[in-house]
Design a protein around this motif. Structure first.
Motif, PDB file in Angstrom:
ATOM      1  N   LEU A 104     -18.817 -39.363  45.871  1.00 36.01           N
ATOM      2  CA  LEU A 104     -18.339 -40.465  46.690  1.00 36.01           C
ATOM      3  C   LEU A 104     -19.496 -41.172  47.410  1.00 36.01           C
ATOM      4  CD1 LEU A 104     -15.435 -41.235  46.750  1.00 36.01           C
ATOM      5  CD2 LEU A 104     -15.180 -40.078  48.938  1.00 36.01           C
ATOM      6  N   VAL A 105     -20.517 -40.396  47.776  1.00 35.27           N
ATOM      7  CA  VAL A 105     -21.672 -40.972  48.497  1.00 35.27           C
ATOM      8  C   VAL A 105     -22.333 -42.065  47.673  1.00 35.27           C
ATOM      9  CG1 VAL A 105     -23.219 -40.014  50.199  1.00 35.27           C
ATOM     10  CG2 VAL A 105     -22.226 -38.507  48.469  1.00 35.27           C
ATOM     11  N   ALA A 106     -22.333 -41.886  46.354  1.00 33.74           N
ATOM     12  CA  ALA A 106     -22.983 -42.878  45.499  1.00 33.74           C
ATOM     13  C   ALA A 106     -22.061 -44.042  45.197  1.00 33.74           C
ATOM     14  CB  ALA A 106     -23.418 -42.214  44.189  1.00 33.74           C
ATOM     15  N   ILE A 107     -20.783 -43.705  45.016  1.00 36.90           N
ATOM     16  CA  ILE A 107     -19.819 -44.733  44.595  1.00 36.90           C
ATOM     17  C   ILE A 107     -19.465 -45.680  45.733  1.00 36.90           C
ATOM     18  CG2 ILE A 107     -17.407 -45.026  43.895  1.00 36.90           C
ATOM     19  CD1 ILE A 107     -19.266 -44.373  41.641  1.00 36.90           C
ATOM     20  N   ALA A 108     -19.291 -45.110  46.935  1.00 36.56           N
ATOM     21  CA  ALA A 108     -18.812 -45.929  48.059  1.00 36.56           C
ATOM     22  C   ALA A 108     -19.697 -47.146  48.327  1.00 36.56           C
ATOM     23  CB  ALA A 108     -18.646 -45.058  49.301  1.00 36.56           C
ATOM     24  N   PRO A 109     -21.029 -46.967  48.474  1.00 36.87           N
ATOM     25  CA  PRO A 109     -21.860 -48.155  48.737  1.00 36.87           C
ATOM     26  C   PRO A 109     -21.821 -49.155  47.585  1.00 36.87           C
ATOM     27  CG  PRO A 109     -23.080 -46.120  49.076  1.00 36.87           C
ATOM     28  CD  PRO A 109     -21.805 -45.731  48.446  1.00 36.87           C
ATOM     29  N   LEU A 110     -21.723 -48.655  46.356  1.00 35.50           N
ATOM     30  CA  LEU A 110     -21.667 -49.561  45.195  1.00 35.50           C
ATOM     31  C   LEU A 110     -20.401 -50.409  45.235  1.00 35.50           C
ATOM     32  CD1 LEU A 110     -22.970 -47.427  42.191  1.00 35.50           C
ATOM     33  CD2 LEU A 110     -24.007 -49.448  43.224  1.00 35.50           C
ATOM     34  N   VAL A 111     -19.281 -49.747  45.507  1.00 33.85           N
ATOM     35  CA  VAL A 111     -18.009 -50.464  45.543  1.00 33.85           C
ATOM     36  C   VAL A 111     -18.037 -51.520  46.653  1.00 33.85           C
ATOM     37  CG1 VAL A 111     -15.536 -50.208  45.947  1.00 33.85           C
ATOM     38  CG2 VAL A 111     -16.730 -48.569  44.513  1.00 33.85           C
ATOM     39  N   VAL A 112     -18.656 -51.157  47.792  1.00 28.56           N
ATOM     40  CA  VAL A 112     -18.768 -52.133  48.883  1.00 28.56           C
ATOM     41  C   VAL A 112     -19.666 -53.299  48.444  1.00 28.56           C
ATOM     42  CG1 VAL A 112     -19.667 -52.501  51.217  1.00 28.56           C
ATOM     43  CG2 VAL A 112     -18.326 -50.455  50.696  1.00 28.56           C
ATOM     44  N   LEU A 113     -20.736 -52.960  47.723  1.00 28.36           N
ATOM     45  CA  LEU A 113     -21.658 -53.988  47.224  1.00 28.36           C
ATOM     46  C   LEU A 113     -20.921 -54.968  46.305  1.00 28.36           C
ATOM     47  CD1 LEU A 113     -24.729 -54.802  46.969  1.00 28.36           C
ATOM     48  CD2 LEU A 113     -24.750 -53.415  44.891  1.00 28.36           C
ATOM     49  N   TRP A 114     -20.031 -54.434  45.459  1.00 28.67           N
ATOM     50  CA  TRP A 114     -19.333 -55.276  44.480  1.00 28.67           C
ATOM     51  C   TRP A 114     -18.179 -56.058  45.104  1.00 28.67           C
ATOM     52  CZ3 TRP A 114     -19.029 -50.439  40.903  1.00 28.67           C
ATOM     53  CH2 TRP A 114     -20.290 -50.244  40.305  1.00 28.67           C
ATOM     54  N   PHE A 115     -17.482 -55.431  46.048  1.00 23.58           N
ATOM     55  CA  PHE A 115     -16.232 -56.043  46.525  1.00 23.58           C
ATOM     56  C   PHE A 115     -16.286 -56.486  47.986  1.00 23.58           C
ATOM     57  CE2 PHE A 115     -15.059 -53.390  42.941  1.00 23.58           C
ATOM     58  CZ  PHE A 115     -14.309 -54.266  42.181  1.00 23.58           C
ATOM     59  N   GLY A 116     -17.429 -56.306  48.643  1.00 24.19           N
ATOM     60  CA  GLY A 116     -17.574 -56.827  49.998  1.00 24.19           C
ATOM     61  C   GLY A 116     -17.013 -55.911  51.065  1.00 24.19           C
ATOM     62  N   PHE A 117     -16.899 -56.446  52.291  1.00 26.62           N
ATOM     63  CA  PHE A 117     -16.503 -55.631  53.432  1.00 26.62           C
ATOM     64  C   PHE A 117     -15.001 -55.656  53.698  1.00 26.62           C
ATOM     65  CE2 PHE A 117     -20.974 -56.529  54.091  1.00 26.62           C
ATOM     66  CZ  PHE A 117     -21.464 -55.290  54.429  1.00 26.62           C
ATOM     67  N   GLY A 118     -14.249 -56.296  52.835  1.00 25.42           N
ATOM     68  CA  GLY A 118     -12.808 -56.447  53.075  1.00 25.42           C
ATOM     69  C   GLY A 118     -12.003 -55.205  52.726  1.00 25.42           C
ATOM     70  N   LEU A 119     -10.729 -55.419  52.465  1.00 25.65           N
ATOM     71  CA  LEU A 119      -9.794 -54.325  52.207  1.00 25.65           C
ATOM     72  C   LEU A 119      -9.956 -53.764  50.778  1.00 25.65           C
ATOM     73  CD1 LEU A 119      -7.599 -52.907  53.803  1.00 25.65           C
ATOM     74  CD2 LEU A 119      -5.927 -54.493  52.833  1.00 25.65           C
ATOM     75  N   ALA A 120     -10.374 -54.646  49.856  1.00 23.43           N
ATOM     76  CA  ALA A 120     -10.387 -54.269  48.443  1.00 23.43           C
ATOM     77  C   ALA A 120     -11.176 -52.989  48.138  1.00 23.43           C
ATOM     78  CB  ALA A 120     -10.895 -55.431  47.596  1.00 23.43           C
ATOM     79  N   PRO A 121     -12.443 -52.868  48.610  1.00 21.11           N
ATOM     80  CA  PRO A 121     -13.195 -51.657  48.253  1.00 21.11           C
ATOM     81  C   PRO A 121     -12.568 -50.395  48.832  1.00 21.11           C
ATOM     82  CG  PRO A 121     -14.375 -52.934  49.887  1.00 21.11           C
ATOM     83  CD  PRO A 121     -13.258 -53.800  49.404  1.00 21.11           C
ATOM     84  N   LYS A 122     -11.919 -50.508  50.011  1.00 20.50           N
ATOM     85  CA  LYS A 122     -11.274 -49.321  50.608  1.00 20.50           C
ATOM     86  C   LYS A 122     -10.105 -48.870  49.748  1.00 20.50           C
ATOM     87  CE  LYS A 122     -13.615 -50.953  54.177  1.00 20.50           C
ATOM     88  NZ  LYS A 122     -14.169 -52.307  54.223  1.00 20.50           N
TER      89      LYS A 122
END
Lengths: 256, 256
Positions: A104-122
């Motif tokens: 999760l440590v690796a995936i979480a920042p990537l997902v935030v990078l791709w989808f921004g700070f909104g609800l989608a990456p969460k």
């Protein structure tokens, strides 16, 4: 009711003792509250900061519930497809298993990078951690269907989809709820982790900020909130299970 | 001989999973008759049911139903499986209407058909209970009610009382015989309980071990309702012993 209280007593005593030990150590050892705050201080600060804590809890609840709902819907649809079409299971399960090995440590920042700070990456991260346990619980639940019940339905001339609705789906319910209880705790952790990796508001980002400001008491206050949130969701699943499976209660009551 | 037999098996052979299970089975069941198939475990009794429900095709021989080749798609049998296969999540009334619901009746209509039968089956007052609240004997009666209400031309009973204790089972035999006398069902019972077969049947086909053929056909001309008392009871015991002798082989007999 009294019986349940009695059964919960050992747990209550253990928790109280643990907190008491922590409290005495924090007070007597002279350790700085910026290292290890006493439980009383955590609760005091949680109360003082209740407004920002609550404002940061709401987005976490939203991410948890939406993410979990999405994951549930997809897991259910896929479980049905896989149940009717076995090759699909062999095609997809390896992918899902691999998805569970991603840190999760690796995936979480990537997902935030791709989808921004909104609800989608969460939503995505919550779904990632809860989807597979739910899918496994459901498919296993279908397989637990008593063979004689299926034979019976076949002898009645029930087509496969009727057999699924009448026998396989209800048979899966206990497994479904077992999976639900496990997943809901993962869901909260997943949401907080996603926020930790980048968010405007939320318990995760609150924890990060509190840590950077050397406020371990507020970190722990946020942890307390997340624990309560998880317990409430956990309790909700138990309640829903009781409502959805009334036959599991009846054996105590009537008849015999 | 103007009325054709309800069910006729002519020199049936069948294999299941590369194993020849049935070698040469011929039997006849006329309308209103109660016929038992008696054999050691693993003799292929379940294979016989698979043939009748269409789950398996015979490798040789013919199956005639009311004089014409059996059409398994029209499912002329009502099947009662080993153990009761009641769905734990359905109330007793909804379990008994299962077959009717599969046939496409609305729940309300199905209930209307089943409700008048509850008294006769000794289940009055238990309509709204879940199966877990019922005793083994009551569950079997509910399972039989579910079977007969389907209104098929023949009942298939697959060791229906195997899971009951001896006393309850003996009670169920009496009860089932009474029901059968009143309703004139055509029934085929598969069992390995000699006493059960003798108590209930007009005729017994005794199977050999696998690959099964019929080693003996025993007519039971005893008056009904059958009891274990008096001359008829003694005759029943004699027939039981003779069948046991056949099943266990001559070696056991010689040692005494």
């Amino acid at each position: 009711m009294l019986m349940q209280l009695y059964r919960g007593l050992p747990a209550l005593i253990a928790i109280t003792l643990l907190l008491l030990g922590w409290e005495t150590y924090a007070r007597l050892s002279g350790i700085s509250p910026t290292m290890l705050p006493a439980p009383s201080r955590v609760i005091e600060q949680a109360w003082i900061y209740r407004q920002p804590l609550w404002e940061n809890t709401l987005p976490t609840i939203r991410a948890t519930v939406f993410g979990f709902a999405c994951s549930l819907a997809v897991a259910f649809l896929l479980s049905v497809l896989v149940d009717f079409f076995n090759p699909l299971r062999r095609a997809l399960f390896p992918i899902f298993i691999i998805s569970q090995t991603l840190p999760l440590v690796a995936i979480a920042p990537l997902v935030v990078l791709w989808f921004g700070f909104g609800l989608a990456p969460k939503i995505l991260l919550v779904a990632l951690v809860t989807f597979f346990p739910m899918l496994v619980a459901l498919t296993q639940g279908y397989q637990s269907t008593e063979e004689e019940i299926e034979q019976l339905l076949a002898s009645m001339g029930a087509p496969k989809w009727k057999c699924f609705l009448l026998a396989r789906l209800p048979s899966a319910l206990p497994y479904f709820f077992a999976g639900l209880r496990i997943s809901i705790t993962y869901a909260v952790v997943g949401a907080i982790f996603a926020e930790y990796a980048g968010a405007a508001k939320g318990l995760g980002i609150y924890i990060l900020n509190a840590k950077n400001n050397f406020r371990p008491d507020l970190v722990l206050a946020a942890v307390l909130v997340s624990a309560v949130l998880t317990l409430v969701l956990f309790g909700l699943t138990l309640l829903i299970q009781r409502l959805a499976m009334p036959w599991t209660r009846s054996s105590l009551g009537s008849g015999r | 001989m103007t009325i054709p037999p309800r069910l006729e098996l002519k020199a049936i052979a069948a294999s299941y999973a590369d194993l020849q299970v049935l070698q040469d089975i011929s039997l006849t069941i006329r309308p209103g008759e109660f016929v038992s198939i008696l054999g050691p475990s693993g003799a292929g009794k379940s294979t016989l049911f698979r043939l009748l429900t269409g789950a398996l095709k015979p490798s040789r021989g013919d199956i005639l139903f009311d004089g014409s080749p059996l059409d398994t798609a029209s499912s002329p049998f009502a099947f009662m499986p080993q153990r009761d296969a009641l769905m734990p999540w359905r109330r007793i009334i909804d379990n008994t209407t299962l077959g009717l619901e599969v046939q496409g009746l609305s729940r309300r209509e199905a209930r209307k058909r089943v409700e008048p039968l509850f008294a006769e089956f000794g289940l009055t007052g238990f309509e709204q209970h879940y199966p877990s609240a019922l005793s083994g004997g009551m569950r079997q009666r509910a399972a039989l009610l579910r079977t007969v209400v389907q209104d098929r031309s023949m009942l298939l009973l697959d060791e229906p009382f195997g899971a009951l204790d001896a006393l309850t089972r003996a009670g169920m035999h009496r009860w089932l015989e009474g029901m059968w006398m009143r309703h004139q069902w055509t029934a085929m019972l598969v069992t390995h309980d000699v006493r059960e077969a003798v108590h209930l049947s007009d005729r017994i086909y005794v199977l050999s071990p696998r690959p099964a053929s019929i080693v003996e056909v025993v007519d039971i001309p005893l008056p009904r309702p059958r009891s274990r008392k008096g001359a008829a009871g003694a005759e029943a015991a004699r027939i039981e012993n003779a069948i046991l002798e056949t099943l266990l082989g001559p070696h056991e007999g010689q040692s005494s």
